[in-house]
Design a protein around this motif. Structure first.
Motif, mmCIF file in Angstrom:
data_model
loop_
_atom_site.group_PDB
_atom_site.id
_atom_site.type_symbol
_atom_site.label_atom_id
_atom_site.label_comp_id
_atom_site.label_asym_id
_atom_site.label_seq_id
_atom_site.Cartn_x
_atom_site.Cartn_y
_atom_site.Cartn_z
ATOM 1 N N UNK A 68 0.864 -1.182 0.000
ATOM 2 C CA UNK A 68 0.000 0.000 0.000
ATOM 3 C C UNK A 68 0.900 1.231 0.000
ATOM 4 N N UNK A 69 1.451 1.536 -1.162
ATOM 5 C CA UNK A 69 2.415 2.621 -1.292
ATOM 6 C C UNK A 69 1.747 3.985 -1.138
ATOM 7 N N UNK A 70 2.556 4.990 -0.854
ATOM 8 C CA UNK A 70 2.051 6.364 -0.766
ATOM 9 C C UNK A 70 1.395 6.766 -2.081
ATOM 10 N N UNK A 71 1.963 6.331 -3.184
ATOM 11 C CA UNK A 71 1.412 6.639 -4.498
ATOM 12 C C UNK A 71 0.015 6.035 -4.668
ATOM 13 N N UNK A 72 -0.144 4.784 -4.248
ATOM 14 C CA UNK A 72 -1.453 4.128 -4.344
ATOM 15 C C UNK A 72 -2.467 4.844 -3.454
ATOM 16 N N UNK A 73 -2.062 5.165 -2.243
ATOM 17 C CA UNK A 73 -2.953 5.859 -1.309
ATOM 18 C C UNK A 73 -3.362 7.211 -1.880
ATOM 19 N N UNK A 74 -2.411 7.943 -2.447
ATOM 20 C CA UNK A 74 -2.715 9.256 -3.018
ATOM 21 C C UNK A 74 -3.645 9.131 -4.226
#
Length: 128
Positions: A68-74
Motif C-alpha cells: 500500500x504505497x504512498x502513491x497508491x494511497x494518493x
C-alpha cells in the motif's frame, strides 16, 4: 485501484466508498464549527508472504507497507475527492481538512495484530 489486467488504473469511477459524517448526529464528534467525516474505501487484504512469517514484527510490517504505497494511497485519495467534488457543496472539501488519518490493512495488522490486516474478516477485491 486495479484494472482488470492487475495494474494501477487512473479510472476514478471503478470503486464505491462509504462516507460517514458523525458530527451530524453527534456534536461531540468534532470541535465547534467543524465536522468529522470518515471515508471507508474497500480494499484487498494483505497478501501474505511466507518470508514475513519468520521476521520480527517490525520488519514484516515494513515489507507489508510496500503493498500500500504512498502513491497508491494518493491515487485513491484523489479519486475520492474527485468523486465527492461532484457535489457542489463538497467541491473544496480538501482545502478544509484540519486533521487526516489514513489507515490501511497494514495499520490494522500492526496495531491490532489482525492477520492479513482485515478487521472485518472479509476480502474486498477491486480488481473485478
Amino acid at each position: 485501484l486495479r484494472s482488470n489486467s492487475g495494474g494501477i488504473t487512473d479510472d476514478q469511477s471503478l470503486f464505491n466508498f462509504y462516507v460517514h459524517r458523525a458530527s451530524k448526529t453527534d456534536p461531540t464528534a468534532a470541535p465547534d464549527g467543524c465536522d468529522s467525516v470518515m471515508v471507508l474505501v474497500p480494499c484487498r487484504t494483505l497478501l501474505r508472504d511466507e518470508q514475513c512469517a519468520n521476521l520480527p514484527k517490525a520488519e514484516a510490517i515494513e515489507l507489508y507497507k510496500q503493498q500500500f504505497t504512498e502513491s497508491m494511497i494518493e491515487t485513491v485519495r484523489s479519486a475520492v475527492f474527485h468523486r465527492m467534488g461532484k457535489i457542489e457543496s463538497l467541491q473544496d472539501l480538501e482545502e478544509h481538512i484540519v486533521d487526516e488519518v489514513v489507515d490501511t490493512p497494514v495499520t490494522w495488522a500492526d496495531q491490532f495484530n489482525l492477520a492479513a490486516g482485515t478487521p472485518f474478516a472479509l476480502v474486498s477485491d477491486l480488481s473485478a
